[in-house]
Enzyme design. Structure first.
Site, short mmCIF file in Angstrom:
data_model
loop_
_atom_site.label_atom_id
_atom_site.label_comp_id
_atom_site.label_asym_id
_atom_site.label_seq_id
_atom_site.Cartn_x
_atom_site.Cartn_y
_atom_site.Cartn_z
N HIS A 125 0.81 -1.23 0.00
CA HIS A 125 0.00 0.00 0.00
C HIS A 125 0.85 1.28 0.00
CE1 HIS A 125 -3.71 -2.13 0.32
NE2 HIS A 125 -3.45 -2.63 1.51
N ASP A 162 -2.87 -10.51 -2.77
CA ASP A 162 -3.46 -10.00 -1.53
C ASP A 162 -4.91 -9.60 -1.81
OD1 ASP A 162 -2.25 -8.63 1.28
OD2 ASP A 162 -4.06 -7.66 0.51
N HIS A 164 -6.48 -7.10 -0.75
CA HIS A 164 -6.55 -5.65 -0.95
C HIS A 164 -5.68 -5.25 -2.13
CE1 HIS A 164 -7.31 -6.33 3.41
NE2 HIS A 164 -8.28 -5.46 3.19
N ASP A 246 -4.88 -12.88 2.85
CA ASP A 246 -6.12 -12.42 3.45
C ASP A 246 -7.34 -12.63 2.55
OD1 ASP A 246 -4.90 -10.57 1.82
OD2 ASP A 246 -4.97 -8.92 3.25
#
Length: 309
Positions: A125, A162, A164, A246
């Site tokens: 991120h 991931d 996200h 995740d």
């Protein structure tokens, strides 16, 4: 040749507020699973601390020094809404970035076939000059850029599964024709980026968003129909994986329903591309994964595939 497993005890010293999902126990869970007999064949190494010049391959030097200067001597300091630093965080972040660079060194030298770097804080991120989403430095992006600068890699690929979207990796390589960034992720979900029409200045950004409730079949279809063909066409000389677990059905932060077998399958598919164009060179970097059982079992499946070469 063997698979390299890189971690460092200093990464346990990055402390987060009580109840925060990105916590030291994540690494302890991974280390426990890799202590079993099945993983005795791993080559193991401590992550060195990256020097500032290596981190500055992706982040402005004043950003690096600003984070250093923000490090508290006690307690926690809030960096953004969900990202904080403790006295041990800056060293942990240096080790996380340095572990990726060291993995590149070992893979490029042919001393190991591939590597898995289990460090924290995660990275994908972090934009060019903005920490966010639990991340301080973009470890996977730094590894890819380091491979280019140190070893003359013409084309590097980042593959991010991931749950996200890796907005930071996309930001760093948005206008770079020498790196492709490919991501599956849940939408809508934090950080809100990753639509299909986000393609980069040179059409090297490949997003394959999934919907809440999607499971292994939709995930595999996204890889087979969208990401793997583009990856094969790009012919990367090194693949860096942003390995977040995740998207596992047990994870508390998202709503995809992947299981260990999906991560095993995806790893094998990515490795097939690496065999075709990159002499098998894969460096995998831990990102998310917040249910300890789902995380450790998925990481075990992922590394099992790497070990099978």
């Amino acid at each position: 040749m063997a698979t390299l497993f890189i971690t460092h005890p200093a990464c346990l010293n990055h402390l987060t507020p009580p109840g925060h999902p990105e916590r030291p126990d994540r690494l302890r869970a991974i280390e426990r699973v890799f202590a079993s007999d099945k993983f005795q064949g791993l080559v193991r190494a401590d992550a060195p601390a990256a020097d500032f010049d290596t981190i500055a391959l992706c982040h402005p030097m004043d950003y690096v020094t600003a984070l250093h200067d923000a490090s508290p001597t006690s307690g926690l300091v809030q960096i953004d809404a969900d990202t904080s630093m403790s006295p041990g965080s800056f060293e942990a972040a240096l080790r996380a970035a340095g572990g990726g660079a060291y993995a590149v060194d070992e893979v490029m030298a042919g001393r190991v076939s591939n590597a898995f770097v289990a460090t924290r804080p995660p990275g994908h991120h972090t934009e060019t000059a903005r920490p966010m989403g639990f991340c301080l430095f973009n470890n996977a992006a730094i590894a890819a850029r380091y491979a280019q600068k140190r070893y003359g890699i013409d084309r590097a690929a980042l593959v991010d599964f991931d749950v996200h979207h890796g907005n930071g990796s996309q930001d760093i390589f948005w206008s770079d024709k020498t790196v492709t960034y490919c991501s599956t992720h849940q939408m809508p979900l934090y950080p809100g980026t990753g639509a299909r029409n986000e393609r980069g200045e040179h059409d090297t950004v490949v997003n394959a968003p999934l919907s809440p409730g999607d499971g292994g079949a939709k995930f595999r279809e996204a890889l087979e129909s969208v990401i793997l063909p583009r990856l094969r066409d790009f012919q990367p000389e090194l693949i860096v994986i942003s390995a977040g677990f995740d998207a596992h059905q047990r994870d508390p932060l998202a709503n995809l329903n992947l299981v260990e077998a999906d991560f095993l399958w995806a790893t094998r598919k990515i490795m097939e591309v690496a065999q075709a164009s990159a002499n098998g060179r894969v460096v995998s970097m831990l990102e998310g994964g917040y249910d300890l059982e789902g995380l450790s079992n998925s990481a075990a499946a992922h590394v099992s595939a790497l070990m099978q070469g």
